[in-house]
Design a protein around this motif. Structure first.
Motif, PDB file in Angstrom:
ATOM      1  N   TYR A 193      -4.249  48.409  -4.114  1.00  0.00           N
ATOM      2  CA  TYR A 193      -4.812  48.333  -2.258  1.00  0.00           C
ATOM      3  C   TYR A 193      -2.877  47.415  -2.271  1.00  0.00           C
ATOM      4  O   TYR A 193      -2.900  46.189  -3.849  1.00  0.00           O
ATOM      5  N   ALA A 194      -2.583  47.986  -1.273  1.00  0.00           N
ATOM      6  CA  ALA A 194      -2.068  46.615  -0.091  1.00  0.00           C
ATOM      7  C   ALA A 194      -2.661  46.970   1.171  1.00  0.00           C
ATOM      8  O   ALA A 194      -2.810  47.864   1.003  1.00  0.00           O
ATOM      9  N   MET A 195      -1.816  46.117   2.422  1.00  0.00           N
ATOM     10  CA  MET A 195      -1.711  46.081   2.982  1.00  0.00           C
ATOM     11  C   MET A 195      -0.276  46.216   3.367  1.00  0.00           C
ATOM     12  O   MET A 195      -1.101  46.644   4.641  1.00  0.00           O
ATOM     13  N   ASP A 196      -0.037  45.611   3.719  1.00  0.00           N
ATOM     14  CA  ASP A 196       1.909  45.416   3.987  1.00  0.00           C
ATOM     15  C   ASP A 196       1.969  44.068   5.424  1.00  0.00           C
ATOM     16  O   ASP A 196       2.267  44.214   6.031  1.00  0.00           O
ATOM     17  N   TYR A 197       0.715  43.037   5.262  1.00  0.00           N
ATOM     18  CA  TYR A 197       1.200  42.148   5.773  1.00  0.00           C
ATOM     19  C   TYR A 197       2.681  41.973   5.357  1.00  0.00           C
ATOM     20  O   TYR A 197       3.227  41.862   4.676  1.00  0.00           O
ATOM     21  N   PRO A 198       3.182  40.809   6.941  1.00  0.00           N
ATOM     22  CA  PRO A 198       2.748  41.539   8.119  1.00  0.00           C
ATOM     23  C   PRO A 198       2.268  41.897   8.995  1.00  0.00           C
ATOM     24  O   PRO A 198       2.453  42.182   9.921  1.00  0.00           O
ATOM     25  N   TYR A 199       3.677  42.911   8.676  1.00  0.00           N
ATOM     26  CA  TYR A 199       4.125  44.207   9.526  1.00  0.00           C
ATOM     27  C   TYR A 199       2.898  45.330  10.367  1.00  0.00           C
ATOM     28  O   TYR A 199       2.559  45.445  11.098  1.00  0.00           O
ATOM     29  N   GLN A 200       1.637  45.039   9.087  1.00  0.00           N
ATOM     30  CA  GLN A 200       0.954  46.440   9.581  1.00  0.00           C
ATOM     31  C   GLN A 200      -0.666  45.399   9.084  1.00  0.00           C
ATOM     32  O   GLN A 200      -0.730  45.195   7.812  1.00  0.00           O
ATOM     33  N   CYS A 201      -1.148  44.949   9.653  1.00  0.00           N
ATOM     34  CA  CYS A 201      -2.363  43.712   9.085  1.00  0.00           C
ATOM     35  C   CYS A 201      -3.914  44.055  10.648  1.00  0.00           C
ATOM     36  O   CYS A 201      -3.974  43.588  11.088  1.00  0.00           O
ATOM     37  N   VAL A 202      -4.550  44.622  10.282  1.00  0.00           N
ATOM     38  CA  VAL A 202      -5.757  45.295  10.230  1.00  0.00           C
ATOM     39  C   VAL A 202      -6.583  45.070   9.760  1.00  0.00           C
ATOM     40  O   VAL A 202      -7.350  45.745   8.719  1.00  0.00           O
ATOM     41  N   ALA A 218      -4.062  42.310  -2.161  1.00  0.00           N
ATOM     42  CA  ALA A 218      -3.157  42.958  -1.420  1.00  0.00           C
ATOM     43  C   ALA A 218      -1.153  43.017  -1.861  1.00  0.00           C
ATOM     44  O   ALA A 218      -1.266  41.840  -2.380  1.00  0.00           O
ATOM     45  N   THR A 219      -0.853  43.556  -2.578  1.00  0.00           N
ATOM     46  CA  THR A 219       0.044  43.813  -3.425  1.00  0.00           C
ATOM     47  C   THR A 219       1.771  44.293  -2.888  1.00  0.00           C
ATOM     48  O   THR A 219       2.524  44.351  -4.018  1.00  0.00           O
ATOM     49  N   GLU A 220       1.166  44.242  -2.222  1.00  0.00           N
ATOM     50  CA  GLU A 220       3.314  44.409  -0.791  1.00  0.00           C
ATOM     51  C   GLU A 220       3.049  43.799  -0.415  1.00  0.00           C
ATOM     52  O   GLU A 220       3.111  44.224   1.888  1.00  0.00           O
ATOM     53  N   GLU A 221       3.085  42.360  -0.020  1.00  0.00           N
ATOM     54  CA  GLU A 221       2.955  41.592   1.408  1.00  0.00           C
ATOM     55  C   GLU A 221       4.129  40.758   1.126  1.00  0.00           C
ATOM     56  O   GLU A 221       4.656  40.016   0.680  1.00  0.00           O
ATOM     57  N   ALA A 222       5.383  40.764   2.568  1.00  0.00           N
ATOM     58  CA  ALA A 222       6.370  39.902   2.610  1.00  0.00           C
ATOM     59  C   ALA A 222       6.249  38.505   3.446  1.00  0.00           C
ATOM     60  O   ALA A 222       5.199  38.576   4.136  1.00  0.00           O
ATOM     61  N   ARG A 242       5.212  34.985  11.234  1.00  0.00           N
ATOM     62  CA  ARG A 242       4.006  34.823   9.922  1.00  0.00           C
ATOM     63  C   ARG A 242       5.000  35.582   8.395  1.00  0.00           C
ATOM     64  O   ARG A 242       4.973  34.665   7.957  1.00  0.00           O
ATOM     65  N   LEU A 243       6.505  35.682   8.622  1.00  0.00           N
ATOM     66  CA  LEU A 243       6.611  36.330   7.561  1.00  0.00           C
ATOM     67  C   LEU A 243       7.732  34.517   6.984  1.00  0.00           C
ATOM     68  O   LEU A 243       7.296  34.633   5.585  1.00  0.00           O
ATOM     69  N   ALA A 244       7.869  33.556   7.750  1.00  0.00           N
ATOM     70  CA  ALA A 244       7.992  32.488   7.285  1.00  0.00           C
ATOM     71  C   ALA A 244       7.275  31.490   6.742  1.00  0.00           C
ATOM     72  O   ALA A 244       7.392  30.554   6.749  1.00  0.00           O
TER      73      ALA A 244
END
Length: 348
Positions: free
Chosen positions: A306-315, A13-17, A61-63
């Motif tokens: 692929y990217a998920m956008d964790y943790p903002y969009q985690c489904v 996953a490549t856009e994970e904050a 989760r960001l921290a």
């Protein structure tokens, strides 16, 4: 995953904050003091001020760059995350503070990678307020800390990368051979009002408007002529740009010929050519088969990853949807793993 019953590739996953606690504390300070622009006040006033379950979970989760994050990855079948500083990063602070914070963020991320090398790779944060120092920090992050790209959280207090003042950072990225991930930001005060008043300033639409415009500014300014080997990564399947390709090409050509806008000069290629040569597209927040297949078709399957956008969009359902893409196993392996390995120079 490489289990006997699972696919013979990793889901990367490549856009994970992430955001170190120090960044979140400074965001709280700015909110308290009325600092930042309207978009910052809207976005982070919500995440740091709401008592609702989802924003509280997101901030927690960001921290976290350890047990909780890895447990979430395991629960969703994510083998590896490319982590990067959440928007707006350091781009709303003063120069000295932003530069120091970017260095701290990179040290934190590098430690997380050292602690969990099989699970994390990091992109560097930089402070665009001082482009020369930012280029030096990117060099340190890549050559000393092992980072595999740079995250730029779109506009710099209403200024964009077509401004040549910022080009030392892009020059450094091209020279180091690492990609630039252009992550959305809330629109600056000069464009946010009609979006804000309708509740559309954030991820629902304002992010896409702001970042798609930024990419068009980059292309029409000739930035990719100046840096032909620069690799730009954008999320959310290209913020709508792949769908607009014919219209963008037509009117860019027409407006250059007419001389209508002094800022719009002739460039070497069509906008769509730059999208196919210099840009990669991740699926963050857009795990929707029709859109994924369309973007693969118009820009090339080797440009979509692929990217998920964790943790903002985690489904979890989004991972299952993409597991079922109507493509051969070799192309699914490229989508999830090998394209990311090649783009970011990851270890196999």
């Amino acid at each position: 995953m490489t289990t006997p019953n699972g696919p013979a590739y990793r889901r990367i996953a490549t856009e994970e904050a992430f955001a170190p606690p120090e960044i979140l504390d400074r965001y709280r300070d700015l909110l308290r003091d009325g600092g930042g622009d309207r978009g910052f006040q809207s976005l982070w006033g919500f995440y740091l001020g709401s008592t609702a379950e989802r924003p509280r979970w997101v901030v927690d989760r960001l921290a976290d760059l350890g047990v909780k994050r890895i447990a979430d990855m395991d629960a969703h079948g994510i083998d590896h995350q490319v982590i990067s500083l959440t928007c707006p990063g350091t781009q709303l602070f003063g120069t000295a503070e932003a530069t120091a914070l970017a260095r701290h963020v990179n040290d934190v991320a590098a430690q997380a990678v050292r602690d969990h090398p099989e699970r994390f790779t990091a992109l560097a944060a930089v402070a665009l307020q001082d482009p020369t120092a930012a280029a030096a920090e990117l060099d340190r992050a890549v050559t000393q800390l092992g980072m595999r790209g740079v995250i730029l959280n779109s506009h710099m207090q209403g200024r964009y990368l077509d401004d040549r003042e910022f080009w030392p950072v892009l020059e450094a990225a091209e020279a180091l051979g690492v990609p630039v991930y252009l992550h959305p930001n809330t629109p600056p005060d000069s464009m946010i009002e009609p979006l804000y008043e309708a509740g559309l300033d954030g991820a629902i639409y304002g992010f896409a408007v702001e970042t798609a415009m930024h990419v068009l500014r980059i292309m029409s300014a000739g930035l990719f002529d100046h840096f032909p080997r620069l690799r730009l990564v954008i999320g959310h399947l290209g913020e709508g740009l792949p769908f607009w390709i014919p219209r963008i090409d037509f009117f860019h050509h027409a407006q250059v010929l007419s001389g209508r806008y002094p800022a719009m000069k002739a460039v070497e290629l069509r906008p769509s050519d730059y999208l196919r040569r210099n840009v990669w597209f991740t699926t963050s927040g857009m795990a929707w088969t029709p859109a994924v297949m369309f973007v693969r078709d118009v820009v090339g399957a080797d440009r979509v990853l692929y990217a998920m956008d964790y943790p903002y969009q985690c489904v979890a359902d989004e991972v299952r949807e993409l597991d079922a893409l109507p493509v051969p196993p070799s192309e699914l392996a490229a989508f999830y793993e090998t394209t990311a390995v090649e783009l970011f120079g990851l270890h196999h």
